[in-house]
Design a protein around this motif. Structure first.
Motif, PDB file in Angstrom:
ATOM      1  N   THR A  68       0.827  -1.197   0.000  1.00  0.00           N
ATOM      2  CA  THR A  68       0.000   0.000   0.000  1.00  0.00           C
ATOM      3  C   THR A  68       0.870   1.259   0.000  1.00  0.00           C
ATOM      4  OG1 THR A  68      -0.146   0.077   2.409  1.00  0.00           O
ATOM      5  CG2 THR A  68      -1.843  -1.197   1.249  1.00  0.00           C
ATOM      6  N   ASN A  69       0.244   2.377  -0.316  1.00  0.00           N
ATOM      7  CA  ASN A  69       0.963   3.649  -0.351  1.00  0.00           C
ATOM      8  C   ASN A  69       1.529   4.041   1.010  1.00  0.00           C
ATOM      9  OD1 ASN A  69       0.472   4.007  -3.063  1.00  0.00           O
ATOM     10  ND2 ASN A  69      -1.391   5.182  -2.738  1.00  0.00           N
ATOM     11  N   ASP A  70       0.945   3.506   2.086  1.00  0.00           N
ATOM     12  CA  ASP A  70       1.467   3.818   3.416  1.00  0.00           C
ATOM     13  C   ASP A  70       2.471   2.778   3.901  1.00  0.00           C
ATOM     14  OD1 ASP A  70      -0.404   1.819   3.825  1.00  0.00           O
ATOM     15  OD2 ASP A  70      -1.494   2.861   5.402  1.00  0.00           O
ATOM     16  N   GLY A  71       2.926   1.892   3.007  1.00  0.00           N
ATOM     17  CA  GLY A  71       4.018   0.972   3.306  1.00  0.00           C
ATOM     18  C   GLY A  71       3.620  -0.363   3.903  1.00  0.00           C
ATOM     19  N   ARG A  72       2.344  -0.666   3.978  1.00  0.00           N
ATOM     20  CA  ARG A  72       1.914  -1.954   4.523  1.00  0.00           C
ATOM     21  C   ARG A  72       2.064  -3.044   3.457  1.00  0.00           C
ATOM     22  NH1 ARG A  72      -3.923  -1.237   6.879  1.00  0.00           N
ATOM     23  NH2 ARG A  72      -3.442  -3.236   7.834  1.00  0.00           N
ATOM     24  N   VAL A  73       2.361  -4.271   3.921  1.00  0.00           N
ATOM     25  CA  VAL A  73       2.447  -5.433   3.038  1.00  0.00           C
ATOM     26  C   VAL A  73       1.373  -6.404   3.487  1.00  0.00           C
ATOM     27  CG1 VAL A  73       3.877  -7.338   2.223  1.00  0.00           C
ATOM     28  CG2 VAL A  73       4.923  -5.106   2.709  1.00  0.00           C
ATOM     29  N   ILE A  74       0.384  -6.638   2.620  1.00  0.00           N
ATOM     30  CA  ILE A  74      -0.751  -7.485   2.964  1.00  0.00           C
ATOM     31  C   ILE A  74      -0.852  -8.585   1.925  1.00  0.00           C
ATOM     32  CG2 ILE A  74      -3.246  -7.567   3.322  1.00  0.00           C
ATOM     33  CD1 ILE A  74      -3.041  -4.547   4.051  1.00  0.00           C
ATOM     34  N   ILE A  75      -0.973  -9.827   2.397  1.00  0.00           N
ATOM     35  CA  ILE A  75      -1.151 -10.950   1.487  1.00  0.00           C
ATOM     36  C   ILE A  75      -2.509 -11.579   1.754  1.00  0.00           C
ATOM     37  CG2 ILE A  75       1.327 -11.399   1.298  1.00  0.00           C
ATOM     38  CD1 ILE A  75       0.827 -13.833   3.156  1.00  0.00           C
ATOM     39  N   GLY A  76      -3.060 -12.206   0.733  1.00  0.00           N
ATOM     40  CA  GLY A  76      -4.348 -12.865   0.877  1.00  0.00           C
ATOM     41  C   GLY A  76      -4.837 -13.366  -0.472  1.00  0.00           C
ATOM     42  N   VAL A  77      -6.045 -13.904  -0.470  1.00  0.00           N
ATOM     43  CA  VAL A  77      -6.661 -14.417  -1.699  1.00  0.00           C
ATOM     44  C   VAL A  77      -7.594 -13.340  -2.243  1.00  0.00           C
ATOM     45  CG1 VAL A  77      -8.134 -16.216  -2.682  1.00  0.00           C
ATOM     46  CG2 VAL A  77      -6.524 -16.787  -0.847  1.00  0.00           C
ATOM     47  N   ILE A  89     -10.980  -6.845  -2.488  1.00  0.00           N
ATOM     48  CA  ILE A  89     -11.402  -7.636  -1.341  1.00  0.00           C
ATOM     49  C   ILE A  89     -10.474  -8.829  -1.247  1.00  0.00           C
ATOM     50  CG2 ILE A  89     -13.251  -8.994  -0.311  1.00  0.00           C
ATOM     51  CD1 ILE A  89     -15.209  -7.289  -2.029  1.00  0.00           C
ATOM     52  N   LEU A  90      -9.824  -8.969  -0.082  1.00  0.00           N
ATOM     53  CA  LEU A  90      -8.928 -10.096   0.169  1.00  0.00           C
ATOM     54  C   LEU A  90      -9.541 -10.996   1.237  1.00  0.00           C
ATOM     55  CD1 LEU A  90      -5.407  -8.417   0.384  1.00  0.00           C
ATOM     56  CD2 LEU A  90      -6.395  -9.654  -1.543  1.00  0.00           C
ATOM     57  N   GLU A  91      -9.438 -12.283   1.022  1.00  0.00           N
ATOM     58  CA  GLU A  91      -9.886 -13.272   1.993  1.00  0.00           C
ATOM     59  C   GLU A  91      -8.647 -13.932   2.594  1.00  0.00           C
ATOM     60  OE1 GLU A  91     -13.550 -16.174   1.637  1.00  0.00           O
ATOM     61  OE2 GLU A  91     -11.852 -16.960   0.508  1.00  0.00           O
ATOM     62  N   HIS A  92      -8.742 -14.349   3.852  1.00  0.00           N
ATOM     63  CA  HIS A  92      -7.615 -14.993   4.554  1.00  0.00           C
ATOM     64  C   HIS A  92      -6.375 -14.095   4.516  1.00  0.00           C
ATOM     65  CE1 HIS A  92     -10.138 -18.510   4.499  1.00  0.00           C
ATOM     66  NE2 HIS A  92     -10.115 -18.557   3.190  1.00  0.00           N
ATOM     67  N   SER A  93      -6.572 -12.806   4.723  1.00  0.00           N
ATOM     68  CA  SER A  93      -5.450 -11.879   4.580  1.00  0.00           C
ATOM     69  C   SER A  93      -4.630 -11.768   5.869  1.00  0.00           C
ATOM     70  CB  SER A  93      -5.942 -10.507   4.145  1.00  0.00           C
ATOM     71  OG  SER A  93      -6.807  -9.952   5.102  1.00  0.00           O
ATOM     72  N   VAL A  94      -3.352 -11.475   5.652  1.00  0.00           N
ATOM     73  CA  VAL A  94      -2.370 -11.332   6.726  1.00  0.00           C
ATOM     74  C   VAL A  94      -1.492 -10.143   6.389  1.00  0.00           C
ATOM     75  CG1 VAL A  94      -0.382 -12.428   7.851  1.00  0.00           C
ATOM     76  CG2 VAL A  94      -2.332 -13.825   7.153  1.00  0.00           C
ATOM     77  N   GLU A  95      -1.235  -9.295   7.388  1.00  0.00           N
ATOM     78  CA  GLU A  95      -0.272  -8.211   7.196  1.00  0.00           C
ATOM     79  C   GLU A  95       1.080  -8.698   7.680  1.00  0.00           C
ATOM     80  OE1 GLU A  95       0.675  -3.561   8.286  1.00  0.00           O
ATOM     81  OE2 GLU A  95      -1.094  -4.507   9.160  1.00  0.00           O
ATOM     82  N   ARG A  96       2.098  -8.509   6.865  1.00  0.00           N
ATOM     83  CA  ARG A  96       3.469  -8.831   7.262  1.00  0.00           C
ATOM     84  C   ARG A  96       4.136  -7.529   7.684  1.00  0.00           C
ATOM     85  NH1 ARG A  96       4.842 -13.158   2.598  1.00  0.00           N
ATOM     86  NH2 ARG A  96       3.837 -14.922   3.632  1.00  0.00           N
ATOM     87  N   GLU A  99      -3.047 -11.373  11.591  1.00  0.00           N
ATOM     88  CA  GLU A  99      -4.217 -11.893  10.866  1.00  0.00           C
ATOM     89  C   GLU A  99      -5.251 -10.777  10.681  1.00  0.00           C
ATOM     90  OE1 GLU A  99      -4.718 -15.130   9.769  1.00  0.00           O
ATOM     91  OE2 GLU A  99      -2.730 -15.713  10.465  1.00  0.00           O
ATOM     92  N   LEU A 100      -5.705 -10.595   9.446  1.00  0.00           N
ATOM     93  CA  LEU A 100      -6.720  -9.591   9.137  1.00  0.00           C
ATOM     94  C   LEU A 100      -8.039 -10.222   8.709  1.00  0.00           C
ATOM     95  CD1 LEU A 100      -4.518  -7.094   7.093  1.00  0.00           C
ATOM     96  CD2 LEU A 100      -5.093  -6.976   9.522  1.00  0.00           C
ATOM     97  N   GLY A 101      -8.001 -11.457   8.227  1.00  0.00           N
ATOM     98  CA  GLY A 101      -9.222 -12.122   7.758  1.00  0.00           C
ATOM     99  C   GLY A 101      -9.714 -11.527   6.453  1.00  0.00           C
ATOM    100  N   LEU A 102     -11.017 -11.267   6.370  1.00  0.00           N
ATOM    101  CA  LEU A 102     -11.598 -10.623   5.194  1.00  0.00           C
ATOM    102  C   LEU A 102     -11.259  -9.142   5.274  1.00  0.00           C
ATOM    103  CD1 LEU A 102     -13.382 -11.201   2.715  1.00  0.00           C
ATOM    104  CD2 LEU A 102     -15.326 -10.493   4.095  1.00  0.00           C
ATOM    105  N   HIS A 103     -10.634  -8.609   4.227  1.00  0.00           N
ATOM    106  CA  HIS A 103     -10.089  -7.248   4.296  1.00  0.00           C
ATOM    107  C   HIS A 103     -10.329  -6.529   2.979  1.00  0.00           C
ATOM    108  CE1 HIS A 103      -7.534  -4.344   6.348  1.00  0.00           C
ATOM    109  NE2 HIS A 103      -6.847  -4.169   5.242  1.00  0.00           N
TER     110      HIS A 103
END
Length: 98
Positions: free
Chosen positions: A16-25, A36-43, A55-59
């Motif tokens: 993201t523009n604010d430097g977050r790294v988020i993975i998910g489906v 929309i991401l499912e099973h998402s996780v921020e690293r 763990e973020l879940g649905l994001h």
């Protein structure tokens, strides 16, 4: 972002523009590139400790906050021991063009 359709139901990484790294489906997106991401996780990367996962879940991520989207090789990603990875966090995008 015209090729997001190719990533639906695939594991992706979003920076993201604010430097977050988020993975998910990726489950869906719209014309404004809101996703929309499912099973998402921020690293969370830190220079002196291993990567922390939150763990973020649905994001939902707003399209105007997305810098990069890329597909993840799940097998390769799972082979990495993220607790041993140390790195500086990604700095936020700075639009101050003085």
């Amino acid at each position: 972002m015209a090729n997001l359709q190719d990533y639906v139901d695939q594991h992706i990484s979003v920076i993201t523009n604010d430097g977050r790294v988020i993975i998910g489906v990726l489950k869906g997106y719209d014309q404004a590139t809101n996703i929309i991401l499912e099973h998402s996780v921020e690293r969370i990367f830190r220079p002196t400790e291993g990567v922390e996962s939150s763990e973020l879940g649905l994001h939902i991520i707003r399209g105007d906050n997305i810098a990069i989207v890329g597909q993840i090789d799940v097998e390769e990603d799972e082979s990495i021991d993220w607790s041993l990875v140390q790195a500086n966090p990604i700095l936020p995008v700075n639009y101050n063009l003085k």
